[in-house]
Design a protein around this motif. Structure first.
Motif, short mmCIF file in Angstrom:
data_model
loop_
_atom_site.label_atom_id
_atom_site.label_comp_id
_atom_site.label_asym_id
_atom_site.label_seq_id
_atom_site.Cartn_x
_atom_site.Cartn_y
_atom_site.Cartn_z
N TYR A 66 0.83 -1.21 0.00
CA TYR A 66 0.00 0.00 0.00
C TYR A 66 0.86 1.26 0.00
O TYR A 66 0.54 2.25 -0.68
CB TYR A 66 -0.93 -0.01 1.21
CG TYR A 66 -1.95 1.12 1.20
CD1 TYR A 66 -2.75 1.34 0.08
CD2 TYR A 66 -2.09 1.96 2.30
CE1 TYR A 66 -3.68 2.37 0.06
CE2 TYR A 66 -3.03 2.98 2.30
CZ TYR A 66 -3.82 3.18 1.17
OH TYR A 66 -4.74 4.21 1.16
N ALA A 67 1.94 1.23 0.73
CA ALA A 67 2.85 2.39 0.75
C ALA A 67 3.41 2.63 -0.65
O ALA A 67 3.53 3.79 -1.10
CB ALA A 67 3.99 2.15 1.74
N ALA A 68 3.74 1.57 -1.37
CA ALA A 68 4.25 1.71 -2.73
C ALA A 68 3.18 2.26 -3.67
O ALA A 68 3.46 3.11 -4.53
CB ALA A 68 4.76 0.36 -3.25
N ILE A 69 1.96 1.80 -3.51
CA ILE A 69 0.85 2.30 -4.33
C ILE A 69 0.62 3.78 -4.05
O ILE A 69 0.40 4.59 -4.98
CB ILE A 69 -0.43 1.49 -4.05
CG1 ILE A 69 -0.30 0.07 -4.62
CG2 ILE A 69 -1.65 2.18 -4.63
CD1 ILE A 69 -0.23 0.03 -6.14
N LYS A 70 0.68 4.16 -2.79
CA LYS A 70 0.46 5.57 -2.46
C LYS A 70 1.55 6.46 -3.06
O LYS A 70 1.27 7.57 -3.54
CB LYS A 70 0.41 5.75 -0.93
CG LYS A 70 -0.85 5.20 -0.31
CD LYS A 70 -0.81 5.21 1.21
CE LYS A 70 -0.87 6.60 1.78
NZ LYS A 70 -0.97 6.60 3.25
N ARG A 71 2.77 5.97 -3.07
CA ARG A 71 3.85 6.76 -3.69
C ARG A 71 3.62 6.90 -5.19
O ARG A 71 4.00 7.91 -5.79
CB ARG A 71 5.20 6.09 -3.43
CG ARG A 71 5.72 6.28 -2.01
CD ARG A 71 7.19 5.93 -1.89
NE ARG A 71 7.44 4.51 -2.15
CZ ARG A 71 7.39 3.57 -1.23
NH1 ARG A 71 7.07 3.87 0.02
NH2 ARG A 71 7.64 2.31 -1.53
N ALA A 72 2.96 5.92 -5.78
CA ALA A 72 2.73 5.94 -7.23
C ALA A 72 1.54 6.80 -7.63
O ALA A 72 1.53 7.38 -8.72
CB ALA A 72 2.54 4.52 -7.75
N VAL A 73 0.53 6.89 -6.76
CA VAL A 73 -0.70 7.57 -7.19
C VAL A 73 -0.98 8.89 -6.47
O VAL A 73 -1.85 9.65 -6.91
CB VAL A 73 -1.93 6.64 -7.02
CG1 VAL A 73 -1.72 5.32 -7.76
CG2 VAL A 73 -2.26 6.39 -5.56
N LEU A 74 -0.26 9.16 -5.38
CA LEU A 74 -0.54 10.37 -4.61
C LEU A 74 0.62 11.36 -4.68
O LEU A 74 1.75 11.00 -5.00
CB LEU A 74 -0.80 10.02 -3.15
CG LEU A 74 -1.97 9.08 -2.84
CD1 LEU A 74 -2.01 8.79 -1.35
CD2 LEU A 74 -3.28 9.69 -3.31
N THR A 75 0.32 12.60 -4.37
CA THR A 75 1.35 13.63 -4.24
C THR A 75 1.73 13.76 -2.77
O THR A 75 0.98 13.39 -1.88
CB THR A 75 0.83 14.99 -4.73
OG1 THR A 75 -0.28 15.40 -3.90
CG2 THR A 75 0.36 14.90 -6.17
#
Length: 236
Positions: free
Chosen positions: A182-191
């Motif tokens: 989830y942390a990796a996904i957040k880095r990919a989709v969020l600012t």
């Protein structure tokens, strides 16, 4: 006559619900393989032809079980308290999803079957809730990719990580894996998340695109054209 017909309909619905509950219990206790026409009929106290009459075949029964269980889960998510923090609500949604999957391994695996998922209305309802949460994040100016891409990435990651965890022996299951994914996904989709690259004008375009339907100063044709421009900027 109408009262009798209504009574028969009620009996049919109760019998159907009882069979679905029994099948769900058997799946939880012994996996999908524990569900046979004979085992369900015996546990529910009905004759095998009743199952065929109500569900058609075993696949129809499994569809009904998946629909029932996932509908209840989606209703729980839908009725949950929504806060003013869109990102925190998205985080909670992820945790709830992972928790449900690990608590219901056989049922989650059943729900994750692509063809079955296409047949279930509850599955679409779950995706709709994710879309709503991602939309709120976009409105807050925190989305670095398009809403559709964010939904697809989070959904794929959520399904994949739960299936990966379920495939591990319980004693070797890495409880931190879901958090890391989830942390990796957040880095990919969020600012503004850890070392995530700044989305700059893309995030602004995505936020404006998310709120475009709420503006009243543009005509429908202008909104369509503006949406196309903003999508192109966001994807650049």
């Amino acid at each position: 006559m109408e009262s009798d017909m209504g009574g028969r309909g009620d009996d049919r619905n109760r019998t159907r619900a009882d069979i679905v509950d029994v099948a769900a219990r058997l799946i939880n206790e012994g996996g999908v393989g524990a569900v046979t026409t004979r085992s369900v009929a015996a546990a529910a106290g009905v004759q095998a032809p009743t199952i065929y009459r109500l569900f058609g075949d075993k696949e129809g029964l499994l569809d009904a079980v998946a629909e029932h269980v996932f509908s209840a889960y989606v209703d729980t998510k839908r009725s949950g308290v929504q806060t003013d923090d869109a990102l925190a609500d998205l985080d909670r949604g992820w945790s709830t999803h992972v928790g449900f999957g690990l608590a219901n391994p056989a049922l989650f695996t059943l729900l994750a079957e692509p063809e079955r998922g296409k047949r279930l209305t509850a599955s679409a309802g779950g995706i709709d809730i994710l879309r709503e949460r991602v939309h709120r994040v976009a409105l807050a100016g925190r989305l670095a990719v398009t809403e559709r891409r964010a939904v697809d990435m989070i959904h794929a990651a959520g399904t994949g990580v739960v299936l990966a965890l379920l495939a591990m022996p319980i004693e070797r299951r890495d409880s931190a894996l879901a958090d890391s994914i989830y942390a990796a996904i957040k880095r990919a989709v969020l600012t503004d998340v850890d070392d995530a690259p700044s989305a700059g004008i893309s995030a602004a375009a995505i936020a404006l695109r998310a709120g475009l339907s709420e503006t009243s100063v543009l005509s429908e044709a202008e909104r369509v054209l503006m949406a196309e421009w903003l999508d192109r900027i966001a994807a650049d």
